[in-house]
Design an enzyme around this catalytic site. Structure first.
Site, PDB file in Angstrom:
ATOM      1  N   TYR A 175       0.829  -1.201   0.000  1.00 21.23           N
ATOM      2  CA  TYR A 175       0.000   0.000   0.000  1.00 21.23           C
ATOM      3  C   TYR A 175       0.867   1.256   0.000  1.00 21.23           C
ATOM      4  CZ  TYR A 175       1.208   0.671   4.921  1.00 21.23           C
ATOM      5  OH  TYR A 175       1.899   0.863   6.085  1.00 21.23           O
ATOM      6  N   PHE A 197       2.091   9.491   4.128  1.00 20.46           N
ATOM      7  CA  PHE A 197       2.443   9.249   5.523  1.00 20.46           C
ATOM      8  C   PHE A 197       3.066   7.869   5.728  1.00 20.46           C
ATOM      9  CE2 PHE A 197      -2.011   7.842   5.285  1.00 20.46           C
ATOM     10  CZ  PHE A 197      -1.944   6.596   5.872  1.00 20.46           C
ATOM     11  N   ASP A 198       2.881   6.957   4.775  1.00 19.75           N
ATOM     12  CA  ASP A 198       3.476   5.623   4.937  1.00 19.75           C
ATOM     13  C   ASP A 198       3.393   4.866   3.621  1.00 19.75           C
ATOM     14  OD1 ASP A 198       4.729   3.512   6.128  1.00 19.75           O
ATOM     15  OD2 ASP A 198       2.977   2.775   7.217  1.00 19.75           O
ATOM     16  N   ILE A 235      -7.225  -0.693  11.486  1.00 18.85           N
ATOM     17  CA  ILE A 235      -8.248   0.325  11.735  1.00 18.85           C
ATOM     18  C   ILE A 235      -9.555  -0.137  11.080  1.00 18.85           C
ATOM     19  CG2 ILE A 235      -6.620   2.246  11.974  1.00 18.85           C
ATOM     20  CD1 ILE A 235      -7.176   2.946   9.053  1.00 18.85           C
ATOM     21  N   TYR A 246      -7.818   6.889  12.702  1.00 19.58           N
ATOM     22  CA  TYR A 246      -7.155   7.139  13.985  1.00 19.58           C
ATOM     23  C   TYR A 246      -7.832   8.226  14.804  1.00 19.58           C
ATOM     24  CZ  TYR A 246      -3.479   4.190  12.074  1.00 19.58           C
ATOM     25  OH  TYR A 246      -2.788   3.135  11.553  1.00 19.58           O
ATOM     26  N   PHE A 296      -5.711   5.047   0.996  1.00 18.10           N
ATOM     27  CA  PHE A 296      -4.796   3.935   0.778  1.00 18.10           C
ATOM     28  C   PHE A 296      -4.962   3.418  -0.648  1.00 18.10           C
ATOM     29  CE2 PHE A 296      -5.617   3.896   5.326  1.00 18.10           C
ATOM     30  CZ  PHE A 296      -4.366   3.686   5.867  1.00 18.10           C
TER      31      PHE A 296
END
Length: 590
Positions: free
Chosen positions: A190, A200-201, A220, A246, A263
């Protein structure tokens, strides 16, 4: 001209600048005429501002969603006074975006109006008159009475309490036999971004998939929902609102509070802990007289891939089969089970879940943890260490009075192949058929067995397991532990003599021997006379010389053995009676 028109159009321009319609704002951006009017309103603002003035000076090309009443938003702003441009507040200075709900009085009225219709990543300047801001009183010693406020806003996020997870499929494989369900274990790649596009990731940056159970609270809530129903190889975008991500806490330093997450996902693998081996038979030979069983030794080729098609190993690349015993724990559990019940030449696809393969640990950098393995195998051959030589007569002459046995000199044609049909050797490659004396260990044991008991003109098919052939080490051009397939035809047969003998009588020899040997009756037998005598016995079928050896050499050796004093002739006294030394006479003498 612009300055001259300022006073004439000032009131009209203020009116159109207060309109909040998005379509009008877009026209304002694209129409040079309206843009001149809008700029004029800013320049000629000589009186009090009657309503909110909105300057959409940076609008993204794509705007899938605009701010509406009751939406929550997250945005950065700089607040300054209209009169002198002095800054009175800034979310940038605090290092934290501002979060609020629009249109329900949680903001000053001017901002509630000015934020409507914004897109994520849009920048706009919102000018708010005092009566729509803090009025004639001001606030907190920061905002003086009757202050016109200017907010420079960058919208970062939008969501609504009724939002759900959004799923958009980017691509999907043509075939999809299985989709993800709760309790499955999945591996996926992802890229994660905020709604503004800020990353962010990413699993790709770690060069490792994200591996987890689905629907068991390990993710999540939005991802637990968004990953359901996916196929291996499918790509989709999953947009998760903050309250399914979150929430108010955010996550670390990369995911701020109340952030919508986007995502882009590629599903690499899926299995369920209850999964068993899956076998797809792709090709079976027309005849299959025997199938693999525990204890058999098998040679097979394979291509090994993950479920997404990524290759991790191949016997073809090494140009060598994989060889192993079946059902004895020499291979992973799933393969040990899958290798049962196969025919020679069969092709299968075998899908092995990780708990029957390499489990959670995987193998080094080759096979990741919890990977489903897919093997496309082709069985070359198999055998059991107890297997005999298999002989099938394909043609036998009507007359078969004489058959091959030990010590016979034979000529034969042959083709030698692997069990998959790969030709290794053939007598057709040479000018004449192959020749051998049976029982002299000149050929492999299995071929010796296959050539025994044949008539001239007989044809056979012979299957020779490796322990009757070249064994675990193989030979030049013959793979290790290979089962060999011979097509044989006996061309010629010369009956032989026992090993160690040069000549044998086919019945009782002359008695007494010397007078029969002394053809001219002169009581002495030179080499020439001895040779004539022996050849006469062979011609009349009374005796047999060792086949495949030069006749003159054999006869000379026999003569020399009898010529004890080496004077070039044999006399009666030099002939040793067979009864005195039976073993020596049988081998070396008459």
């Amino acid at each position: 001209l612009l300055l001259c028109c300022c006073c004439c159009f000032c009131f009209f321009i203020k009116h159109i600048a207060s309109v909040r319609s998005s379509s009008f704002q877009m026209e304002l951006q694209t129409s040079p005429f309206l843009l001149v009017f809008y700029v004029t309103s800013v320049i000629c603002n000589s009186g009090p501002i009657a309503d909110v003035v909105i300057d959409r000076y940076d609008i993204p090309r794509v705007c899938p969603r605009e701010v509406e009443t009751e939406d929550f938003i997250r945005y950065h702003f700089n607040g300054s006074f209209h009169v002198d441009g002095k800054k009175f507040d800034s979310s940038h200075d605090r290092g934290k975006a501002f979060i609020s709900q629009v249109g329900l009085g949680r903001l000053i009225t001017g901002m509630d109006r000015g934020l409507l219709g914004m897109c994520v990543n849009e920048r706009r300047r919102i000018t708010v008159p005092p009566h729509l801001a803090y009025g004639s009183i001001g606030t907190g010693g920061i905002i003086p009475p009757d202050a016109v406020l200017v907010y420079d806003v960058l919208l970062l996020d939008i969501w609504h309490p009724d939002d759900k997870v959004q799923i958009r499929t980017l691509s999907k494989p043509e075939s999809c036999n299985r989709t993800t369900v709760a309790s499955d274990f999945i591996r996926y790649h992802y890229n994660g971004t905020l709604l503004s596009g800020q990353a962010f990731d990413s699993s790709y940056s770690r060069n490792s998939t994200y591996d987890t159970y689905l629907g068991q609270g390990d993710l999540i809530k939005g991802m637990d929902e968004g990953l359901l129903g996916m196929c291996v190889g499918e790509r989709r975008v999953i947009i998760v609102p903050p309250f399914l991500a979150y929430g108010e806490s955010g996550h670390g330093t990369k995911v701020p509070p109340q952030a919508t997450l986007v995502f882009e996902v590629l599903l690499a693998d899926v299995f369920n802990p209850k999964d068993d081996l899956i076998v797809h038979v792709k090709e079976v030979p027309e005849t299959c007289t025997r199938r693999t069983a525990t204890g058999d030794y098998i040679r097979y080729h394979y291509n090994g891939t993950f479920q997404d098609g990524t290759a991790f190993d191949s016997s073809y690349q090494r140009n060598s089969t994989y060889n192993t015993y079946i059902g004895m724990g020499y291979v992973i559990q799933g393969m040990d089970k899958a290798l049962h019940g196969l025919c020679m030449g069969e092709k299968r696809r075998i899908i092995i879940p990780p708990h029957m393969a390499y489990g959670e640990n995987g193998v080094g950098k080759i096979i990741p943890g919890s990977a489903v393995l897919v093997f496309d195998i082709h069985v070359i051959d198999f055998h059991n260490p107890k297997d005999p030589v298999e002989i099938k007569i394909t043609h036998k002459p009507q007359q078969c009075d004489l058959t091959s046995e030990a010590d016979d000199l034979i000529q034969y044609r042959y083709n030698c192949s692997l069990m998959d049909g790969t030709l290794l050797y053939s007598s057709d490659q040479y000018d004449s058929p192959s020749t051998t004396t049976l029982g002299t260990n000149s050929v492999i044991l299995g071929l010796e067995e296959g050539l025994s008991g044949m008539c001239v003109g007989e044809r056979r098919e012979v299957i020779i397991p490796p322990h009757w052939a070249h064994g675990e080490n193989g030979a030049a051009g013959v793979p290790k532990s290979a089962v060999l397939f011979f097509e044989l035809e006996l061309v010629d047969l010369q009956k032989g003599v026992p090993q160690g003998y040069m000549f044998v009588w086919l019945g009782d020899g002359p008695d007494p021997l010397f007078p029969a040997m002394d053809l001219n009756g002169d009581k002495k037998v030179p080499l020439e006379e001895f040779s004539d005598f022996i050849m006469l016995q062979v011609k009349e079928g009374k005796g047999r010389l060792r086949p495949g050896v030069d006749t003159d050499s054999i006869i000379k050796d026999m003569f020399n053995n009898q010529d004890v004093n080496k004077d070039g002739k044999i006399v009666e006294e030099e002939l040793k009676p067979a009864s005195e030394e039976p073993q020596q006479a049988s081998k070396d003498e008459l």
